[in-house]
Design an enzyme around this catalytic site. Structure first.
Site, short mmCIF file in Angstrom:
data_model
loop_
_atom_site.label_atom_id
_atom_site.label_comp_id
_atom_site.label_asym_id
_atom_site.label_seq_id
_atom_site.Cartn_x
_atom_site.Cartn_y
_atom_site.Cartn_z
N ALA A 1 -1.07 6.43 1.19
CA ALA A 1 -2.39 5.83 1.33
C ALA A 1 -2.61 5.32 2.75
O ALA A 1 -1.68 5.11 3.52
CB ALA A 1 -2.54 4.67 0.34
N ARG B 1 -3.83 5.33 -8.67
CA ARG B 1 -3.13 6.57 -9.07
C ARG B 1 -3.20 6.75 -10.58
O ARG B 1 -3.41 7.85 -11.09
CB ARG B 1 -1.67 6.52 -8.64
CG ARG B 1 -1.42 6.67 -7.17
CD ARG B 1 0.07 6.63 -6.87
NE ARG B 1 0.63 5.29 -6.98
CZ ARG B 1 1.78 4.99 -7.56
NH1 ARG B 1 2.48 5.94 -8.15
NH2 ARG B 1 2.22 3.75 -7.57
N LEU C 1 0.87 -1.18 0.00
CA LEU C 1 0.00 0.00 0.00
C LEU C 1 0.91 1.22 0.00
O LEU C 1 1.85 1.30 0.80
CB LEU C 1 -0.89 -0.01 1.24
CG LEU C 1 -2.12 0.91 1.27
CD1 LEU C 1 -3.03 0.65 0.08
CD2 LEU C 1 -2.88 0.70 2.57
N ASP C 2 0.67 2.17 -0.91
CA ASP C 2 1.54 3.34 -1.04
C ASP C 2 1.68 4.09 0.28
O ASP C 2 0.73 4.14 1.08
CB ASP C 2 0.98 4.30 -2.09
CG ASP C 2 1.11 3.75 -3.51
OD1 ASP C 2 2.00 2.92 -3.74
OD2 ASP C 2 0.31 4.16 -4.37
N PRO C 3 2.84 4.71 0.53
CA PRO C 3 3.05 5.45 1.78
C PRO C 3 1.99 6.52 2.03
O PRO C 3 1.59 6.74 3.17
CB PRO C 3 4.43 6.08 1.59
CG PRO C 3 5.15 5.12 0.69
CD PRO C 3 4.09 4.64 -0.27
#
Length: 304
Positions: free
Chosen positions: A41, A172, A37-39
C-alpha cells in the site's frame, strides 16, 4: 524536534522500514508510526518524532479514508496481489451495474474476519508468521464500520472505489468478501490511504523530500505539532506557573488556569493542557471540576 511527519509511503516498504528511514534522516532516537500500512500500500503514514511519540495513544484516528482497486476472478491467501491464488472464478457474465450494487452495499456496521496475513497476534506470535508456515488458526470476527463507499470506476475485471471506514478495517478483506458475494473471487491490486484522522495527503511528503528538507534545515512547514495533532481534545490554557507545576507532575489549581477557562467542563472530558499553544500534558477532568484545589484533573501524560 517534536511532532509528526506525514510520510507518503511508497510501495514495497514496511511501516517499520519507513520509521527507520525517518529516524536515520532526522537523527531522532524516539520515533514511531501511528498505525501499520501494508507493504504493497501507499499513502498517509504519520510518524511521530521526539515528544510527539507521547501523543500517539491520544490521537483520534477513528476514521480512515482509502482509495482501492480490486480485480475480480481470483482470491489470494493474502487477499492482495502479493499472495498465491487459492480460488479462481469467472467474472465475464457479470454486468457493471450488478458489480456496482454489490460493492456499494458494503457500508454500515459489518462483521469482518481478520486475515491470516496480518499483524494481529496469537499467543504472542503475529498471524502472518503462522500463515507463512501454512498454519491457519481460529480468529474472532470483529465489528467494523464503513461510513461511506463510492465506486469511482468499473472497467471489468477492475473496480476502483473510495471508502471512509473505522480504525481496524481491513480493506483487503472487504475486497475478498466482495468477490465472494459476486461468486468469482477478488483481491486488491492497489491500496492508497488518503487520510488517517487529522493527517492527510495535503501534508504528506516523500522520504526523498524529507531528506532534502532535513539537509536544508527547513522542516518547520511539514512538522505537525502535538497540539495540532491533538486538536480534537478540549484546550485548557495554563499560566506560566501552572505549566511549571504540571511539568513537575502535579495537577493544576484553579489559579493555574488562564482566565477561568476551566469552568463548565463536564466530568470525563479529555483535555490538552497548553502553554503558549504548546502541549504541556494530556489530562482527564474529574467530577466537579475545580471543586478542590488539586484534584480536579487527572494527568495522563506530561510532555517535556
Amino acid at each position: 524536534m517534536d511532532g509528526f511527519i506525514v510520510i507518503d509511503k511508497p510501495i514495497g516498504l514496511t511501516s517499520h522500514d519507513v520509521v527507520a528511514r525517518v529516524r536515520q534522516t532526522l537523527r531522532q532516537k524516539k520515533a514511531g508510526h501511528t498505525g501499520t500500512l501494508d507493504p504493497f500500500a501507499t499513502g498517509v503514514l504519520p510518524v511521530a518524532v521526539g515528544e510527539g511519540t507521547k501523543a500517539i495513544p491520544y490521537l483520534d484516528e477513528s476514521t480512515k479514508v482509502y482509495r482501492a482497486t480490486l480485480i475480480l476472478g481470483a482470491a489470494t491467501d493474502t487477499q492482495d496481489h502479493t499472495g498465491q491464488v487459492v480460488h479462481a472464478g469467472d467474472w465475464r457474465h457479470l454486468e457493471p451495474q450488478s458489480v456496482r450494487d454489490v460493492v456499494s452495499s458494503f457500508t454500515g456496521k459489518l462483521s469482518q474476519l481478520p486475515p491470516m496475513f496480518s499483524a494481529l497476534k496469537r499467543d504472542g506470535v503475529p498471524l502472518y508468521k503462522l500463515a507463512r508456515t501454512g498454519r491457519e488458526v481460529e480468529r474472532e470476527r470483529r465489528e467494523i464500520e464503513v461510513f461511506s463507499l463510492v465506486v469511482d470506476s468499473i472497467d471489468l475485471p477492475l473496480v476502483t472505489f473510495t471508502l471512509s471506514c473505522s480504525r481496524g478495517t481491513y480493506v483487503r478483506t472487504l475486497a475478498h468478501d466482495m468477490g465472494e458475494r459476486l461468486g468469482c473471487g477478488a483481491h486488491l491490486t492497489e491500496l492508497r490511504r488518503l487520510s488517517s484522522g487529522p493527517f492527510n495527503l495535503d501534508r504528506a511528503i516523500s522520504l526523498e523530500r524529507l531528506k532534502e528538507l532535513a539537509e536544508a534545515g527547513n522542516l518547520a512547514d511539514v512538522l505537525v505539532s502535538p497540539s495540532d495533532a491533538l486538536g480534537h481534545l478540549h484546550a485548557l490554557p495554563l499560566t506560566a506557573q501552572g505549566a511549571e507545576r504540571v511539568r513537575r507532575g502535579m495537577p493544576p489549581c484553579r489559579e493555574d488556569v488562564e482566565h477561568g477557562a476551566g469552568t463548565g467542563i463536564p466530568a470525563g472530558t479529555r483535555l490538552r493542557l497548553l502553554r503558549d499553544g504548546i502541549v504541556v500534558a494530556v489530562a482527564d477532568s474529574l467530577a466537579g471540576l475545580w471543586s478542590s484545589d488539586t484534584k480536579n484533573l487527572r494527568l495522563l501524560r506530561v510532555f517535556n
